[in-house]
Design a protein around this motif. Structure first.
Motif, mmCIF file in Angstrom:
data_model
loop_
_atom_site.group_PDB
_atom_site.id
_atom_site.type_symbol
_atom_site.label_atom_id
_atom_site.label_comp_id
_atom_site.label_asym_id
_atom_site.label_seq_id
_atom_site.Cartn_x
_atom_site.Cartn_y
_atom_site.Cartn_z
ATOM 1 N N LEU A 123 -90.150 -58.025 -0.095
ATOM 2 C CA LEU A 123 -90.894 -58.827 0.880
ATOM 3 C C LEU A 123 -90.200 -58.875 2.240
ATOM 4 N N ASN A 124 -88.954 -58.362 2.284
ATOM 5 C CA ASN A 124 -88.182 -58.311 3.529
ATOM 6 C C ASN A 124 -87.888 -59.703 4.087
ATOM 7 N N VAL A 125 -87.599 -60.624 3.168
ATOM 8 C CA VAL A 125 -87.169 -61.972 3.553
ATOM 9 C C VAL A 125 -85.969 -62.341 2.692
ATOM 10 N N SER A 126 -85.202 -63.321 3.152
ATOM 11 C CA SER A 126 -84.060 -63.776 2.357
ATOM 12 C C SER A 126 -84.551 -64.640 1.202
ATOM 13 N N MET A 127 -83.713 -64.798 0.192
ATOM 14 C CA MET A 127 -84.075 -65.649 -0.940
ATOM 15 C C MET A 127 -84.257 -67.094 -0.493
ATOM 16 N N ASP A 128 -83.431 -67.536 0.462
ATOM 17 C CA ASP A 128 -83.570 -68.902 0.988
ATOM 18 C C ASP A 128 -84.919 -69.084 1.678
ATOM 19 N N GLU A 129 -85.326 -68.085 2.452
ATOM 20 C CA GLU A 129 -86.612 -68.169 3.154
ATOM 21 C C GLU A 129 -87.770 -68.135 2.155
ATOM 22 N N LEU A 130 -87.620 -67.334 1.117
ATOM 23 C CA LEU A 130 -88.653 -67.257 0.090
ATOM 24 C C LEU A 130 -88.817 -68.604 -0.600
ATOM 25 N N GLN A 131 -87.701 -69.250 -0.904
ATOM 26 C CA GLN A 131 -87.756 -70.570 -1.543
ATOM 27 C C GLN A 131 -88.323 -71.615 -0.591
ATOM 28 N N SER A 132 -87.969 -71.511 0.680
ATOM 29 C CA SER A 132 -88.499 -72.445 1.671
ATOM 30 C C SER A 132 -90.019 -72.301 1.813
ATOM 31 N N ASN A 133 -90.503 -71.072 1.789
ATOM 32 C CA ASN A 133 -91.951 -70.838 1.856
ATOM 33 C C ASN A 133 -92.664 -71.448 0.654
ATOM 34 N N PHE A 134 -92.056 -71.296 -0.507
ATOM 35 C CA PHE A 134 -92.652 -71.884 -1.714
ATOM 36 C C PHE A 134 -92.722 -73.400 -1.597
ATOM 37 N N ASN A 135 -91.653 -74.010 -1.149
ATOM 38 C CA ASN A 135 -91.615 -75.468 -1.029
ATOM 39 C C ASN A 135 -92.653 -75.983 -0.031
ATOM 40 N N SER A 136 -92.953 -75.185 0.977
ATOM 41 C CA SER A 136 -93.925 -75.625 1.979
ATOM 42 C C SER A 136 -95.372 -75.355 1.558
ATOM 43 N N GLU A 137 -95.594 -74.331 0.749
ATOM 44 C CA GLU A 137 -96.952 -73.957 0.366
ATOM 45 C C GLU A 137 -97.409 -74.592 -0.936
ATOM 46 N N ALA A 138 -96.478 -74.862 -1.836
ATOM 47 C CA ALA A 138 -96.855 -75.411 -3.140
ATOM 48 C C ALA A 138 -97.176 -76.896 -3.026
ATOM 49 N N SER A 139 -98.046 -77.355 -3.905
ATOM 50 C CA SER A 139 -98.376 -78.783 -3.931
ATOM 51 C C SER A 139 -97.192 -79.587 -4.459
ATOM 52 N N GLU A 140 -97.249 -80.890 -4.236
ATOM 53 C CA GLU A 140 -96.175 -81.773 -4.683
ATOM 54 C C GLU A 140 -96.007 -81.701 -6.200
ATOM 55 N N THR A 141 -97.119 -81.596 -6.903
ATOM 56 C CA THR A 141 -97.076 -81.535 -8.368
ATOM 57 C C THR A 141 -96.305 -80.320 -8.851
ATOM 58 N N ILE A 142 -96.565 -79.176 -8.239
ATOM 59 C CA ILE A 142 -95.901 -77.936 -8.655
ATOM 60 C C ILE A 142 -94.432 -77.950 -8.258
ATOM 61 N N ARG A 143 -94.118 -78.515 -7.082
ATOM 62 C CA ARG A 143 -92.722 -78.556 -6.636
ATOM 63 C C ARG A 143 -91.887 -79.509 -7.473
ATOM 64 N N SER A 144 -92.484 -80.638 -7.840
ATOM 65 C CA SER A 144 -91.713 -81.660 -8.565
ATOM 66 C C SER A 144 -91.766 -81.473 -10.074
ATOM 67 N N SER A 145 -92.444 -80.439 -10.518
ATOM 68 C CA SER A 145 -92.583 -80.207 -11.955
ATOM 69 C C SER A 145 -91.245 -79.861 -12.583
ATOM 70 N N SER A 146 -91.126 -80.184 -13.867
ATOM 71 C CA SER A 146 -89.932 -79.801 -14.612
ATOM 72 C C SER A 146 -89.832 -78.285 -14.746
ATOM 73 N N ASN A 147 -90.946 -77.600 -14.476
ATOM 74 C CA ASN A 147 -90.971 -76.138 -14.513
ATOM 75 C C ASN A 147 -90.792 -75.536 -13.123
ATOM 76 N N TYR A 148 -90.015 -76.204 -12.287
ATOM 77 C CA TYR A 148 -89.831 -75.731 -10.913
ATOM 78 C C TYR A 148 -89.351 -74.285 -10.883
ATOM 79 N N ALA A 149 -88.370 -73.958 -11.713
ATOM 80 C CA ALA A 149 -87.803 -72.601 -11.702
ATOM 81 C C ALA A 149 -88.873 -71.572 -12.049
ATOM 82 N N ARG A 150 -89.667 -71.855 -13.072
ATOM 83 C CA ARG A 150 -90.709 -70.907 -13.478
ATOM 84 C C ARG A 150 -91.800 -70.808 -12.408
ATOM 85 N N ASN A 151 -92.161 -71.936 -11.805
ATOM 86 C CA ASN A 151 -93.186 -71.916 -10.760
ATOM 87 C C ASN A 151 -92.728 -71.115 -9.542
ATOM 88 N N PHE A 152 -91.476 -71.302 -9.156
ATOM 89 C CA PHE A 152 -90.938 -70.544 -8.028
ATOM 90 C C PHE A 152 -90.864 -69.050 -8.365
#
Length: 563
Positions: free
Chosen positions: A66-95
């Motif tokens: 994707l030509n982005v850093s892992m930190d940027e990829l995680q930041s994009n996920f945190n901004s695009e995902a809903s609160e439910t998906i981010r706060s889920s106990s399955n955060y690692a799998r969702n990311f």
């Protein structure tokens, strides 16, 4: 269009460069790569604490593509995902799913990606990582490196619609793992993707050929299958008492039959599948002089024909060729019935037909891997399965709702999707070059998989399968319940007739050539017995005839002597 081609070329360049860098840097096995990360998580490689070692490896590869850093990829996920998906106990799998979906959406835009060994390995490693995504889950590396289970396959594989779809995913996985104890190996997965690649190239070649060029142009039909091109294996068309050999062609709209001449083919006859003509397609028996002996044919009926047309697929053993054609013809017919019932038009109609086309491609790939005797083609085709499956109508209603209600919002999506959703069937066909490239305003957000959630289609399929299992258990209980009175007498009679029932089942199996070896042995033995009986009869007849002649001769001589 020129801008779209430039964008695609740019994407291909970025992805190929990233995958080549990964391939060159990866001099060790996946196991060694994981061990290296475990030993030095703060070293030259980036490490995300939420993820397991194997998930870190996969996300690292995704970030390179994707030509982005892992930190940027995680930041994009945190901004695009809903609160439910981010706060889920399955955060690692969702990311992890988010990273995988974004990467696959980009990677599949590269021409020939199915033949790319780096893509095959990455797609399989995504499933391995899905089974153990979080830092708390530490799988046995030796086991994880070899096989993956159904749950991981059902989440990652349908994200690439050419590989699987949600409705038939269970049956496809069962076929792929039939010889490996319910766990998918990379060797089989790689062979499957290779077979898919060959099926796609074959379909491209057929659709780009001059076959039916004038007839196909009007509806931009794709050729899905051709049979009868070999003179040693023709298709026979029966209309009334007339029989003609020829070539049969299936497109995503119709069935065409070209009768064979001396060196060419006749003008094709069209048997429509797209229009509402009350068509029916079912298996049929054929034989000489109108007899019904061979179970190797398909009958097509519609209100546009004066009498049914029978297409026969001769083969020495079994009726697998006919079963295959029956399934793929019905898939196209059922797809158009679905379109007509729900008044689906435009790009949504193309999406529906694309699902049927992808199903046919998967069946063609499976034919390369598994013996036809062990495959029920209808279970691998979405519309076939829903036509037979209890609850299939609910699945189709859900699918219709998804297709007609979701259209891609081009103001909020990038050219390869935002990563929260998997690809659409039409999008993957466009990437594979089987349809013309689609513009952003014509893209659909009708993916079957969503990060961190079950789609309505997945829920409908799960409910239908659970209900089907309950139905099977209930039927087994009914069959196994103790009976008394009249039922008991019937049960006793059934037990007494069991040998005859088994003999009947055996004879039917032999007649259908379900097991060619047994059928061949039985026929040979039966012919030997008939020949032996005939030889014995002829010998007895000769002896009897000789005795009569001798008696007549003696009588004649006696009368002569008296005279």
């Amino acid at each position: 269009m020129a801008m779209m081609n430039k964008t695609r070329d740019l994407i291909e360049g970025i992805v190929r460069e990233a995958s080549q860098k990964w391939a060159l840097n990866r001099e060790t096995s996946l196991k060694d790569e994981i061990e290296e990360m475990c030993q030095s998580p703060s070293g030259r490689r980036k490490w995300i604490s939420h993820l397991s070692p194997i998930a870190n490896v996969v996300v690292g590869r995704c970030s390179q593509i994707l030509n982005v850093s892992m930190d940027e990829l995680q930041s994009n996920f945190n901004s695009e995902a809903s609160e439910t998906i981010r706060s889920s106990s399955n955060y690692a799998r969702n990311f992890l799913e988010y990273s995988c979906f974004r990467t696959l959406a980009l990677y599949t835009q590269v021409s020939g990606h199915l033949s790319d060994k780096a893509f095959r390995r990455l797609a399989f490693d995504m499933m391995l990582a899905w089974e153990a995504p979080s830092a708390a889950s530490q799988p046995t590396l030796k086991v994880a490196e070899r096989t993956t289970g159904y749950e991981a396959f059902s989440r990652i594989a349908p994200a690439i619609p050419i590989i699987a779809d949600v409705v038939t995913c269970t049956d496809l996985f069962d076929v792929l793992t039939s010889s490996t104890g319910g766990r998918l190996t990379f060797a089989i997965y790689e062979k499957y993707l290779g077979a898919l690649d060959r099926a796609i190239k074959k379909m491209k070649t057929q659709s780009e050929s001059s076959l039916l060029s004038d007839l196909r142009h009007r509806r931009e039909e794709r050729i899905l299958e051709v049979d009868g091109t070999l003179t040693t294996q023709p298709v026979l068309e029966h209309i009334g008492t007339a029989t003609r050999p020829g070539r049969l062609i299936l497109t995503d709209h119709a069935l065409y039959f070209e009768a064979l001449r001396v060196v060419t083919f006749d003008k094709p006859k069209v048997y429509e599948l797209a229009d509402d003509l009350k068509q029916s397609i079912k298996p049929e028996l054929t034989g000489p002089w109108g007899s019904r002996l061979f179970d190797k044919a398909v009958m097509y009926k519609s209100i546009s024909l004066l009498e049914p047309v029978i297409m026969e697929f001769p083969e020495l053993t079994g009726h697998f060729r006919r079963d295959y054609w029956l399934a793929i013809m019905r898939e196209v017919l059922y797809a158009h019935r679905f379109i007509q019932k729900h008044a689906i038009k435009g790009v949504e109609k193309e999406e529906t037909l694309s699902k049927a086309v992808l199903g046919v491609l998967r069946v063609q790939a499976i034919q390369d891997l598994v013996s036809s005797a062990h495959v029920k083609y209808e279970t691998l085709l979405m519309f076939n399965l829903c036509d037979q499956f209890p609850g299939g109508d609910v699945i189709l209603e859900t699918l219709a709702s998804m297709i007609t209600s979701r259209r891609l919002d081009r103001t909020n999506q990038s050219s390869c999707g935002n990563g929260m959703y998997s690809l659409s069937a039409l999008g993957i066909l466009s990437n594979l070059g089987l349809v013309s490239q689609i513009s952003m305003e014509n893209k659909l957000l009708v993916s079957e998989i969503v990060v961190g959630e079950m789609t309505s289609l997945e829920r409908a399929v799960n409910v239908a399968r659970i209900n089907y299992k309950h139905l099977e258990k209930a039927q087994a209980s009914i069959n196994g319940v103790k009976v008394d009175g009249l039922d008991a007498k019937l049960a006793v009679m059934k037990e007494l007739l069991q040998p005859m029932i088994k003999l009947q089942d055996f004879l039917i199996s032999v007649a259908r050539w379900d097991e060619p070896i047994k059928s061949t042995i039985f026929c040979s033995l039966f012919c030997f017995i008939i020949c032996s009986i005939e030889a014995t009869f002829q010998a007895d007849y000769k002896r009897s005839f000789s005795a009569v002649e001798l008696f007549s001769l003696k009588s004649h001589l006696g009368r002569a002597g008296n005279g």
